[in-house]
Design a protein around this motif. Sequence first.
Motif, PDB file in Angstrom:
ATOM      1  N   GLN A 139     -19.699  -8.415 -19.672  1.00  0.00           N
ATOM      2  CA  GLN A 139     -20.147  -8.643 -18.292  1.00  0.00           C
ATOM      3  C   GLN A 139     -21.182  -7.618 -17.844  1.00  0.00           C
ATOM      4  O   GLN A 139     -22.044  -7.910 -17.016  1.00  0.00           O
ATOM      5  CB  GLN A 139     -18.936  -8.622 -17.362  1.00  0.00           C
ATOM      6  CG  GLN A 139     -18.033  -9.831 -17.536  1.00  0.00           C
ATOM      7  CD  GLN A 139     -16.658  -9.657 -16.903  1.00  0.00           C
ATOM      8  OE1 GLN A 139     -16.393  -8.647 -16.235  1.00  0.00           O
ATOM      9  NE2 GLN A 139     -15.771 -10.608 -17.122  1.00  0.00           N
TER      10      GLN A 139
ATOM     11  N   LYS B 123     -16.813   2.103 -17.425  1.00  0.00           N
ATOM     12  CA  LYS B 123     -17.905   2.291 -16.469  1.00  0.00           C
ATOM     13  C   LYS B 123     -18.165   3.775 -16.215  1.00  0.00           C
ATOM     14  O   LYS B 123     -19.316   4.197 -16.072  1.00  0.00           O
ATOM     15  CB  LYS B 123     -17.587   1.572 -15.165  1.00  0.00           C
ATOM     16  CG  LYS B 123     -17.620   0.053 -15.288  1.00  0.00           C
ATOM     17  CD  LYS B 123     -17.178  -0.623 -13.995  1.00  0.00           C
ATOM     18  CE  LYS B 123     -17.130  -2.132 -14.150  1.00  0.00           C
ATOM     19  NZ  LYS B 123     -16.622  -2.794 -12.928  1.00  0.00           N
TER      20      LYS B 123
ATOM     21  N   SER C 139      -9.475   1.620 -19.477  1.00  0.00           N
ATOM     22  CA  SER C 139      -9.681   0.442 -18.629  1.00  0.00           C
ATOM     23  C   SER C 139     -11.163   0.125 -18.461  1.00  0.00           C
ATOM     24  O   SER C 139     -12.035   0.878 -18.925  1.00  0.00           O
ATOM     25  CB  SER C 139      -9.073   0.692 -17.250  1.00  0.00           C
ATOM     26  OG  SER C 139      -9.781   1.743 -16.594  1.00  0.00           O
ATOM     27  N   ALA C 140     -11.436  -0.964 -17.779  1.00  0.00           N
ATOM     28  CA  ALA C 140     -12.823  -1.313 -17.462  1.00  0.00           C
ATOM     29  C   ALA C 140     -13.470  -0.206 -16.639  1.00  0.00           C
ATOM     30  O   ALA C 140     -14.647   0.119 -16.825  1.00  0.00           O
ATOM     31  CB  ALA C 140     -12.862  -2.640 -16.711  1.00  0.00           C
ATOM     32  N   ASP C 141     -12.711   0.400 -15.722  1.00  0.00           N
ATOM     33  CA  ASP C 141     -13.232   1.517 -14.930  1.00  0.00           C
ATOM     34  C   ASP C 141     -13.517   2.733 -15.812  1.00  0.00           C
ATOM     35  O   ASP C 141     -14.478   3.471 -15.574  1.00  0.00           O
ATOM     36  CB  ASP C 141     -12.249   1.906 -13.822  1.00  0.00           C
ATOM     37  CG  ASP C 141     -12.279   0.933 -12.646  1.00  0.00           C
ATOM     38  OD1 ASP C 141     -13.280   0.187 -12.530  1.00  0.00           O
ATOM     39  OD2 ASP C 141     -11.316   0.908 -11.877  1.00  0.00           O
TER      40      ASP C 141
ATOM     41  N   THR D  56      -9.588  -6.480 -22.742  1.00  0.00           N
ATOM     42  CA  THR D  56     -10.106  -6.025 -21.440  1.00  0.00           C
ATOM     43  C   THR D  56     -11.492  -5.413 -21.586  1.00  0.00           C
ATOM     44  O   THR D  56     -12.416  -5.733 -20.813  1.00  0.00           O
ATOM     45  CB  THR D  56      -9.146  -4.985 -20.830  1.00  0.00           C
ATOM     46  OG1 THR D  56      -7.880  -5.598 -20.584  1.00  0.00           O
ATOM     47  CG2 THR D  56      -9.712  -4.433 -19.526  1.00  0.00           C
ATOM     48  N   ILE D  57     -11.655  -4.527 -22.556  1.00  0.00           N
ATOM     49  CA  ILE D  57     -12.931  -3.819 -22.730  1.00  0.00           C
ATOM     50  C   ILE D  57     -14.009  -4.753 -23.251  1.00  0.00           C
ATOM     51  O   ILE D  57     -15.184  -4.627 -22.879  1.00  0.00           O
ATOM     52  CB  ILE D  57     -12.739  -2.603 -23.663  1.00  0.00           C
ATOM     53  CG1 ILE D  57     -11.749  -1.612 -23.054  1.00  0.00           C
ATOM     54  CG2 ILE D  57     -14.074  -1.922 -23.942  1.00  0.00           C
ATOM     55  CD1 ILE D  57     -12.081  -1.157 -21.649  1.00  0.00           C
TER      56      ILE D  57
ATOM     57  N   LYS E 219     -14.375  -7.967 -22.557  1.00  0.00           N
ATOM     58  CA  LYS E 219     -14.883  -8.751 -21.420  1.00  0.00           C
ATOM     59  C   LYS E 219     -15.694  -7.879 -20.464  1.00  0.00           C
ATOM     60  O   LYS E 219     -16.739  -8.311 -19.963  1.00  0.00           O
ATOM     61  CB  LYS E 219     -13.712  -9.420 -20.701  1.00  0.00           C
ATOM     62  CG  LYS E 219     -13.098 -10.563 -21.490  1.00  0.00           C
ATOM     63  CD  LYS E 219     -12.028 -11.307 -20.725  1.00  0.00           C
ATOM     64  CE  LYS E 219     -10.715 -10.577 -20.749  1.00  0.00           C
ATOM     65  NZ  LYS E 219      -9.600 -11.409 -20.207  1.00  0.00           N
ATOM     66  N   ALA E 220     -15.238  -6.650 -20.252  1.00  0.00           N
ATOM     67  CA  ALA E 220     -15.965  -5.753 -19.349  1.00  0.00           C
ATOM     68  C   ALA E 220     -17.341  -5.417 -19.909  1.00  0.00           C
ATOM     69  O   ALA E 220     -18.346  -5.432 -19.185  1.00  0.00           O
ATOM     70  CB  ALA E 220     -15.164  -4.469 -19.123  1.00  0.00           C
TER      71      ALA E 220
END
Length: 254
Positions: A60, A234, A229-231, A53-54, A56-57
């Motif tokens: 991107q 961020k 998570s991706a959040d 997950t991380i 790919k985040a």
Amino acid sequence: MFRKKESNNHQELDMNRIPKHIAIIMDGNGRWAQKRHLPRIAGHKRGMETVKTITKAASQLGVKVLSLYAFSTENWKRPEEEVSYLMSLPGKFFNSFVPELIANNVQVNVMGEIDRLPKATQEVVNQAIQDTADCDGMVLNFALNYGSRREMVLATRKIAKAVQSGKVEIDEIDADLFSKSLMTGKFGANADPELLIRTSGEQRISNFLLWQIAYSELSFTDELWPDFSADSLKQAIYQFQNRDRRFGGIKTNK
């Protein structure tokens, strides 16, 4: 240095100021499993999905290098069953994820004393490096059987041999040469992380990139790695972007 605040609010990132190199100490897999009355290896399995997950985040978002502390030179002290499972994870991870890495133009790099890993683990790692060699996007850099003090010892030996052979003069030894001699030297201008994140609430570096993080922003979060998570990523970047980075100097108003 800062502790990440838990927040559900979306904050706008400045896409022109995304850290080029992010390093993460992925901590808390065992505690995540224990809280759920599961064996520790269940936490490592779930943590592997978080890595996907991380990765790919980060790709991107435009991160150039993502360094993940996967297995330290000290982790050999863990129970034999757990170490054996951890050594099998690269195979499970790369077999399922390499096609996605290639699709996302992500190149795999592994730093550490790979030649001291089990033969099967070495083969899997080297195959993933080979399979993604033509990708020129983000570098997914795993620290595997890695310890920063050991890395610096090996760099010192490398420089000493260069001096001994006459390739380097003693007066030519400086911080730049030392940096280039480290395992991250191949990353050039992106060798040093701008942001280091550690999950699970622990606030220590644990022998990870000690030279390279001299001016990194440090982010400690209470989230366990399987919950990251991706959040979460961020949010850490958002706080990074709101830091006043002076690198030992001061800012003057013009």
